[in-house]
Every structure is written in structure tokens, then in C-alpha cells.
Design a protein around this motif. Sequence first.
Motif, PDB file in Angstrom:
ATOM      1  N   UNK B 134      14.521  44.712  61.395  1.00  0.00           N
ATOM      2  CA  UNK B 134      15.810  44.936  60.741  1.00  0.00           C
ATOM      3  C   UNK B 134      16.902  44.074  61.374  1.00  0.00           C
ATOM      4  N   UNK B 135      16.993  44.102  62.716  1.00  0.00           N
ATOM      5  CA  UNK B 135      18.106  43.396  63.361  1.00  0.00           C
ATOM      6  C   UNK B 135      17.654  42.217  64.211  1.00  0.00           C
ATOM      7  N   UNK B 136      16.355  42.094  64.438  1.00  0.00           N
ATOM      8  CA  UNK B 136      15.854  40.954  65.198  1.00  0.00           C
ATOM      9  C   UNK B 136      15.917  41.112  66.712  1.00  0.00           C
ATOM     10  N   UNK B 137      16.425  42.250  67.175  1.00  0.00           N
ATOM     11  CA  UNK B 137      16.537  42.441  68.628  1.00  0.00           C
ATOM     12  C   UNK B 137      15.159  42.708  69.239  1.00  0.00           C
ATOM     13  N   UNK B 138      14.973  42.200  70.455  1.00  0.00           N
ATOM     14  CA  UNK B 138      13.718  42.449  71.145  1.00  0.00           C
ATOM     15  C   UNK B 138      13.620  43.935  71.485  1.00  0.00           C
ATOM     16  N   UNK B 139      12.429  44.476  71.360  1.00  0.00           N
ATOM     17  CA  UNK B 139      12.240  45.905  71.577  1.00  0.00           C
ATOM     18  C   UNK B 139      11.742  46.154  73.000  1.00  0.00           C
ATOM     19  N   UNK B 140      12.676  46.194  73.936  1.00  0.00           N
ATOM     20  CA  UNK B 140      12.311  46.445  75.328  1.00  0.00           C
ATOM     21  C   UNK B 140      12.314  47.932  75.625  1.00  0.00           C
ATOM     22  N   UNK B 141      11.883  48.256  76.832  1.00  0.00           N
ATOM     23  CA  UNK B 141      11.840  49.667  77.199  1.00  0.00           C
ATOM     24  C   UNK B 141      13.243  50.277  77.227  1.00  0.00           C
ATOM     25  N   UNK B 142      14.139  49.651  77.993  1.00  0.00           N
ATOM     26  CA  UNK B 142      15.485  50.224  78.114  1.00  0.00           C
ATOM     27  C   UNK B 142      16.496  49.489  77.244  1.00  0.00           C
ATOM     28  N   UNK B 143      16.130  48.271  76.902  1.00  0.00           N
ATOM     29  CA  UNK B 143      17.042  47.437  76.141  1.00  0.00           C
ATOM     30  C   UNK B 143      16.512  47.293  74.723  1.00  0.00           C
ATOM     31  N   UNK B 144      17.097  48.053  73.828  1.00  0.00           N
ATOM     32  CA  UNK B 144      16.560  48.017  72.457  1.00  0.00           C
ATOM     33  C   UNK B 144      17.631  48.451  71.472  1.00  0.00           C
ATOM     34  N   UNK B 145      17.367  48.173  70.193  1.00  0.00           N
ATOM     35  CA  UNK B 145      18.310  48.610  69.161  1.00  0.00           C
ATOM     36  C   UNK B 145      17.996  50.070  68.810  1.00  0.00           C
ATOM     37  N   UNK B 146      18.756  50.615  67.897  1.00  0.00           N
ATOM     38  CA  UNK B 146      18.536  52.026  67.554  1.00  0.00           C
ATOM     39  C   UNK B 146      17.688  52.212  66.301  1.00  0.00           C
ATOM     40  N   UNK B 152      13.739  53.888  57.025  1.00  0.00           N
ATOM     41  CA  UNK B 152      14.377  52.986  56.070  1.00  0.00           C
ATOM     42  C   UNK B 152      15.818  52.700  56.457  1.00  0.00           C
ATOM     43  N   UNK B 153      16.191  51.426  56.326  1.00  0.00           N
ATOM     44  CA  UNK B 153      17.571  51.003  56.524  1.00  0.00           C
ATOM     45  C   UNK B 153      17.943  50.110  55.345  1.00  0.00           C
ATOM     46  N   UNK B 154      18.819  50.574  54.519  1.00  0.00           N
ATOM     47  CA  UNK B 154      19.271  49.821  53.360  1.00  0.00           C
ATOM     48  C   UNK B 154      18.102  49.228  52.557  1.00  0.00           C
ATOM     49  N   UNK B 155      17.200  50.117  52.157  1.00  0.00           N
ATOM     50  CA  UNK B 155      16.104  49.677  51.292  1.00  0.00           C
ATOM     51  C   UNK B 155      15.003  48.886  51.962  1.00  0.00           C
ATOM     52  N   UNK B 156      15.053  48.815  53.299  1.00  0.00           N
ATOM     53  CA  UNK B 156      13.985  48.105  54.019  1.00  0.00           C
ATOM     54  C   UNK B 156      13.425  48.987  55.122  1.00  0.00           C
ATOM     55  N   UNK B 157      12.091  48.944  55.304  1.00  0.00           N
ATOM     56  CA  UNK B 157      11.474  49.762  56.336  1.00  0.00           C
ATOM     57  C   UNK B 157      11.446  48.989  57.650  1.00  0.00           C
ATOM     58  N   UNK B 158      11.842  49.669  58.714  1.00  0.00           N
ATOM     59  CA  UNK B 158      11.818  49.034  60.030  1.00  0.00           C
ATOM     60  C   UNK B 158      10.386  48.939  60.542  1.00  0.00           C
ATOM     61  N   UNK B 159      10.028  47.751  61.005  1.00  0.00           N
ATOM     62  CA  UNK B 159       8.719  47.558  61.631  1.00  0.00           C
ATOM     63  C   UNK B 159       8.938  46.738  62.891  1.00  0.00           C
ATOM     64  N   UNK B 160       8.063  46.882  63.855  1.00  0.00           N
ATOM     65  CA  UNK B 160       8.162  46.039  65.036  1.00  0.00           C
ATOM     66  C   UNK B 160       7.223  44.847  64.842  1.00  0.00           C
ATOM     67  N   UNK B 161       7.805  43.676  64.856  1.00  0.00           N
ATOM     68  CA  UNK B 161       7.002  42.466  64.659  1.00  0.00           C
ATOM     69  C   UNK B 161       6.528  41.978  66.021  1.00  0.00           C
ATOM     70  N   UNK B 162       5.223  41.986  66.195  1.00  0.00           N
ATOM     71  CA  UNK B 162       4.671  41.579  67.482  1.00  0.00           C
ATOM     72  C   UNK B 162       4.688  40.056  67.566  1.00  0.00           C
ATOM     73  N   UNK B 163       5.373  39.543  68.585  1.00  0.00           N
ATOM     74  CA  UNK B 163       5.488  38.089  68.713  1.00  0.00           C
ATOM     75  C   UNK B 163       4.498  37.535  69.718  1.00  0.00           C
TER      76      UNK B 163
END
Lengths: 168, 273
Positions: B134-146, B152-163
Motif C-alpha cells: 500500500x505505502x511501499x514502506x519496509x516492514x521491519x520489526x519496530x519500524x513499520x507502517x500501520x 483493505x485500504x481504498x479498494x486495495x488489499x494490503x500484502x507484504x511484497x517479499x523483496x
Amino acid sequence: MFNDDLIIEYDTSVSFENVKTANYFSSECDINNTDVLLLPYERFREGYEILFSEQAKEILRFLENSNQIKVDVPCSDEDFKEIELHDAVFDLGIFLLTSAVLPVFLNLISSYLYDKIKKRGKDAKAVETKIEINVEKDKNKTIKFKYKGSAKGFVDSLKEIEKITKDD
Amino acid sequence: MIDLESIESYLQQNLISFDSNVLKDIVDAKKIYIKNEDETNANYFWYLEKVYIIKELYVHAYHELVEAKYESAWNHLDQTDILIGDVCENFDLYVSDLFGLLKIRNQIHDLQKLFPYVFFLSRESVIIKERCSICGKENGLRNHCNHIPGKLYMGKMCAMIVEKMDLKAFALVRDPFDKYTMLKPEDKEYNYFMLEHLLINWKDPYDFFNVATHKEKKTEFHSIGRNELCPCGSDKKYKKCCLGTNNELYDHHEIIFSHPIKPIKKITGNTWK
Ligand SMILES: [Zn+2]
Ligand SMILES: [Zn+2]
């Protein structure tokens, strides 16, 4: 469908104090203000000293968002890695907590599990789960509850876990 | 202008054939709601889109079963199941299931019991780096988006994209929580006898049936004396080996329709042909 096993060990050495001396311990963890710690699997796979189960972050955030308990992980952001096993067992993780928050914790973790099962349309008797809960009562007086079996069996044993902790 | 009521009543039917114009209307409307930042409607049209896709995929899998394309049917049923799970993350179908998705899901879970697959190949990997879709932020343990994966966020489902990930191993697992690739040994052929027998009576994908499972004794254990050699090949006496254990039992699945059917005699078969 599964053999529901609850193994109880008394007076183990797992404690908040001892976690501070672990190799993986990082000051990024606010351990003195934490009720519940999620502990890692140590040397679970080559190349990683510690690893966490694949839904670790999700469970942590669920517990955090409840605003009822303070949760943390004793390692650095850098060392925190989840392993995806995709196996049949729904692994909730290894926890260390103070006896004061045990009832709240059990309530939260079981509702997390049941919600998950319900959303996927599964039967709690047919989903296998595992969890390890270390309850620190006093210094060097930790009780370890290790459960593996059906999700229903786990939820059925919650009262017993609370009672044993109280009586010990 | 989009007519919500007619879309809803279209999707409420036990659809067998599908009008792709309806799907196009749903997706177009969703885009407009996203543009207007109307989150409630954007999310609701995401739901309608999924209902269309779920029913189409389910009916498609049914036709594959009829055509004996079992592997493909299995995969499409699994995908359908996952999509219904995505809907459940965001809409409480136990409170209101306007389009009958829970019945389809129960049917899929019962159908899965009739497939011969026992083992699945699964990948073990360590996630090194992942990012929020959704926002492109890295999903860290303590440092992450909400944003929460699956929500769902505005018609889109949040998924974690494994890089970045580290593949550690492949494992054979039995009945995983999520179904992944089933094991396909080269020299063996799966025996789909339960599905073949189901299809004699199952003429409509919305004709929902139940599968009742009982434990029964395997035929090779039927007339064995306590002191005879155990049929499992252990070289031990039956009474000291499999007698009274789960080893001599198998799951017998009984298919129960809500209407009279052509009688079928009880059959047994193995996983492999
Ligand atoms: Zn985000
Ligand atoms: Zn035997």
C-alpha cells in the motif's frame, strides 16, 4: 484428531534477567517496560542464530494493538527474521511473560487463533497448533507450558494453565 | 451510472455462465470510488469484484472436475478458498453473507477431502526484506507502517511484497494449513475414485452436499487372527502391532446429498492407481 499434549516444567531458568544475557539480546528492546517477550527459535536453520515463526510480526502487532499489554522482542530489528515453513502446524511462538499478565495474554492469543481459524473457515478441532508459554512468577521461578495439539484443545486448557500458575 | 441493486441481485444468483460486462462495470465503478477517495464504496466494490471472480473460478473448477482435469480443479478450488478467506478478513460473512460465499467455501473444504493428495511440497524460506504494497514502506520489526496485511485500504488489499528471501529447504508436509503443490511422483498415478463416484450424482455446482467422515478398518485387517502376522509387514504378531491402533483404520468418506440420488455401492480404493 490430534493428541493434545500439554507439558509443564517447573522452576526453569528462562527469565527476563537471563534473556538480557543472551547473545542475541539487543538494547533496541525495551525489556524493562515489557510484559510479554516473544522469544526466538535458536539455531533452527543453518546460517541463522535466531529465527521466528512466519506469523510472528502479525501476532506481535495484534497483541500491541490490543493496548492491554506491552510486547517486545529481545533482538535487534536487523536480526529479526521470520521463517516460512508452510507446514500444517499453526505455530504461535515462544513467549515469556510475567504472571500478572497471564490471563490477559491467554485471552488475547486464543482470540487471535480462533479469529484466524474462523476467517479461514476451518474447524478448531482440525487445526493443529503449538505454543510455548514461560510464566515468570518470581526470580528463577518460571513455569513452562508447552502445548501441541488441536486449537480447540489449547483453548480448553487455558483455565488449567491459569490455575497451575496460581497454585504453584 | 452504476446500478448497485442490479449488480447485487446478479451476483446473488447461482451463476453458471458469466457476463463479463458485469465485472467490467464493477471494476470501473471501483476505480471511480478510488479516484473520489470514497473508501467505503471502493472497498465494497472490491468485495463485489471478488464475489464475481470467486463464483466464476468455482464453477470453472467444477467443469474441470467433470472433464477429469483434477489437478487443475484442485488448484482452482484452492485459489477460490483463499479468495473467500481474503473477503472474510474484511467483511463479516458470518453476520451477512449476501452472496452465499460461506456455502461455497464449505463445499470446497468437503471436496478437498475427496482428492487423493496426501503430501505437499512446501518451500522453507527466511524472509530477509519485505515491503508494504500500500505505502511501499519496509516492514521491519519496530519500524513499520500501520497497514495490516489482508486488510483493505481504498479498494486495495494490503500484502507484504517479499523483496529478498533465503530459500532454506523443501519439505514434505501433510495437509498444510494452506494447500500448496501436491507431490507428483513420476511413476505413479493418483486414483480419483471418490471424485469419479461423486460426479455420477453431482450435476450442479450449487447442489451442495456434505461429506461425513468415519474411521473404518482397512480391508487387509478384516479377518486376521490376533496371533497371525500383522498385515502391515512388520513381521510382528498382529496383537503386538497394529491391533487397536490408528494404523488399521482409514477415513471413510460418505457423500450426503440433500435429495435422492442414484444408489452407489460402498467402494474403497487407494491413493494411487
Ligand atoms: Zn503500509
Ligand atoms: Zn502392524
